[in-house]
Design a protein around this motif. Structure first.
Motif, mmCIF file in Angstrom:
data_model
loop_
_atom_site.group_PDB
_atom_site.id
_atom_site.type_symbol
_atom_site.label_atom_id
_atom_site.label_comp_id
_atom_site.label_asym_id
_atom_site.label_seq_id
_atom_site.Cartn_x
_atom_site.Cartn_y
_atom_site.Cartn_z
ATOM 1 N N UNK A 17 23.355 45.262 37.404
ATOM 2 C CA UNK A 17 24.451 45.832 36.616
ATOM 3 C C UNK A 17 25.769 45.798 37.378
ATOM 4 N N UNK A 18 25.719 46.016 38.673
ATOM 5 C CA UNK A 18 26.934 45.947 39.486
ATOM 6 C C UNK A 18 27.506 44.532 39.448
ATOM 7 N N UNK A 19 26.657 43.528 39.597
ATOM 8 C CA UNK A 19 27.125 42.138 39.563
ATOM 9 C C UNK A 19 27.739 41.801 38.205
ATOM 10 N N UNK A 20 27.075 42.186 37.125
ATOM 11 C CA UNK A 20 27.615 41.920 35.780
ATOM 12 C C UNK A 20 28.922 42.680 35.588
ATOM 13 N N UNK A 21 28.973 43.918 36.035
ATOM 14 C CA UNK A 21 30.199 44.710 35.950
ATOM 15 C C UNK A 21 31.336 44.031 36.707
ATOM 16 N N UNK A 22 31.042 43.530 37.906
ATOM 17 C CA UNK A 22 32.066 42.873 38.708
ATOM 18 C C UNK A 22 32.593 41.603 38.035
ATOM 19 N N UNK A 23 31.720 40.875 37.361
ATOM 20 C CA UNK A 23 32.177 39.702 36.611
ATOM 21 C C UNK A 23 33.062 40.156 35.456
ATOM 22 N N UNK A 24 32.640 41.169 34.724
ATOM 23 C CA UNK A 24 33.450 41.689 33.612
ATOM 24 C C UNK A 24 34.820 42.143 34.113
ATOM 25 N N UNK A 25 34.837 42.770 35.259
ATOM 26 C CA UNK A 25 36.090 43.252 35.847
ATOM 27 C C UNK A 25 37.048 42.096 36.145
ATOM 28 N N UNK A 26 36.528 40.949 36.539
ATOM 29 C CA UNK A 26 37.367 39.776 36.808
ATOM 30 C C UNK A 26 38.098 39.316 35.543
ATOM 31 N N UNK A 27 37.521 39.630 34.385
ATOM 32 C CA UNK A 27 38.129 39.253 33.105
ATOM 33 C C UNK A 27 38.825 40.423 32.428
ATOM 34 N N UNK A 28 38.842 41.565 33.102
ATOM 35 C CA UNK A 28 39.437 42.778 32.535
ATOM 36 C C UNK A 28 38.859 43.069 31.146
ATOM 37 N N UNK A 29 37.524 43.035 31.075
ATOM 38 C CA UNK A 29 36.842 43.298 29.811
ATOM 39 C C UNK A 29 35.693 44.272 30.033
ATOM 40 N N UNK A 30 35.333 44.959 28.969
ATOM 41 C CA UNK A 30 34.144 45.814 28.990
ATOM 42 C C UNK A 30 32.961 45.111 28.331
ATOM 43 N N UNK A 31 33.159 43.878 27.911
ATOM 44 C CA UNK A 31 32.122 43.130 27.213
ATOM 45 C C UNK A 31 31.093 42.605 28.213
ATOM 46 N N UNK A 32 30.049 43.377 28.421
ATOM 47 C CA UNK A 32 29.031 43.024 29.406
ATOM 48 C C UNK A 32 28.186 41.833 28.949
ATOM 49 N N UNK A 33 28.064 41.638 27.644
ATOM 50 C CA UNK A 33 27.338 40.464 27.147
ATOM 51 C C UNK A 33 28.093 39.188 27.530
ATOM 52 N N UNK A 34 29.400 39.229 27.363
ATOM 53 C CA UNK A 34 30.232 38.090 27.766
ATOM 54 C C UNK A 34 30.086 37.845 29.269
ATOM 55 N N UNK A 35 30.200 38.906 30.058
ATOM 56 C CA UNK A 35 30.099 38.781 31.516
ATOM 57 C C UNK A 35 28.741 38.214 31.921
ATOM 58 N N UNK A 36 27.688 38.661 31.269
ATOM 59 C CA UNK A 36 26.347 38.150 31.554
ATOM 60 C C UNK A 36 26.261 36.656 31.236
ATOM 61 N N UNK A 37 26.781 36.245 30.080
ATOM 62 C CA UNK A 37 26.739 34.833 29.687
ATOM 63 C C UNK A 37 27.478 33.950 30.694
ATOM 64 N N UNK A 38 28.632 34.419 31.144
ATOM 65 C CA UNK A 38 29.423 33.636 32.084
ATOM 66 C C UNK A 38 28.718 33.568 33.441
ATOM 67 N N UNK A 39 28.179 34.684 33.888
ATOM 68 C CA UNK A 39 27.428 34.700 35.147
ATOM 69 C C UNK A 39 26.230 33.755 35.070
ATOM 70 N N UNK A 40 25.499 33.840 33.997
ATOM 71 C CA UNK A 40 24.315 32.994 33.807
ATOM 72 C C UNK A 40 24.697 31.514 33.774
ATOM 73 N N UNK A 41 25.760 31.178 33.050
ATOM 74 C CA UNK A 41 26.219 29.790 32.973
ATOM 75 C C UNK A 41 26.625 29.280 34.353
ATOM 76 N N UNK A 42 27.318 30.110 35.105
ATOM 77 C CA UNK A 42 27.736 29.724 36.453
ATOM 78 C C UNK A 42 26.515 29.458 37.332
ATOM 79 N N UNK A 43 25.565 30.378 37.296
ATOM 80 C CA UNK A 43 24.356 30.243 38.112
ATOM 81 C C UNK A 43 23.574 28.979 37.760
ATOM 82 N N UNK A 44 23.401 28.719 36.475
ATOM 83 C CA UNK A 44 22.617 27.552 36.051
ATOM 84 C C UNK A 44 23.335 26.243 36.361
#
Length: 144
Positions: A17-44
């Motif tokens: 959750x901290x990692x997903x939160x930190x990604x969301x913070x980089x986009x200044x968004x509270x959309x954790x689903x978006x942050x998760x998708x971007x993190x997952x895409x980056x990792x893959x």
């Protein structure tokens, strides 16, 4: 055996959750689903461009739940995939659910989070294994 508390998983979930939160913070968004998708895409996109050895070395630094995301759907007999910048952008955009033009910002933003959480130097060492155009796109601190 107690089933009233899943304490052994609490730390793992909290760290992810901290990692997903930190990604969301980089986009200044509270959309954790978006942050998760971007993190997952980056990792893959990163994982599939690396050799098995480099991929495993990188993954060893990830928290357990994030490591599970990283390895989800991975086929080590098909890596490294030799794709260039255009394919990287298309793949990242498709998996993250963003437009191609938003990939540079997204890739760099996730890399900032990675650099913050990984052992110093690991991200740089990993990025060195990518073709220069992808390195430049993903680099959290582009060199001018």
């Amino acid at each position: 055996m107690s089933t009233t508390r899943a304490g052994v998983f609490d730390h793992t979930v909290q760290t992810a959750n901290i990692w997903v939160h930190d990604v969301a913070e980089q986009f200044a968004t509270d959309d954790r689903h978006f942050a998760y998708r971007v993190l997952r895409a980056w990792l893959h996109a990163m994982r599939d461009r690396l050799t098995v050895q480099a991929s495993a070395h990188f993954a060893a630094q990830l928290p357990e739940l994030v490591r599970g995301i990283y390895y989800e759907g991975w086929n080590p007999s098909h890596v490294p995939e030799k794709y260039g910048l255009r394919e990287y952008v298309t793949r990242f955009a498709r998996e993250a659910g963003i437009s191609d033009k938003d990939v540079p910002k997204a890739a760099s933003a996730v890399a900032v989070v990675m650099a913050r959480h990984l052992t110093p130097g690991l991200l740089d060492k990993t990025l060195e294994q990518l073709p220069p155009p992808i390195q430049d796109l993903v680099d959290p601190w582009p060199r001018s």
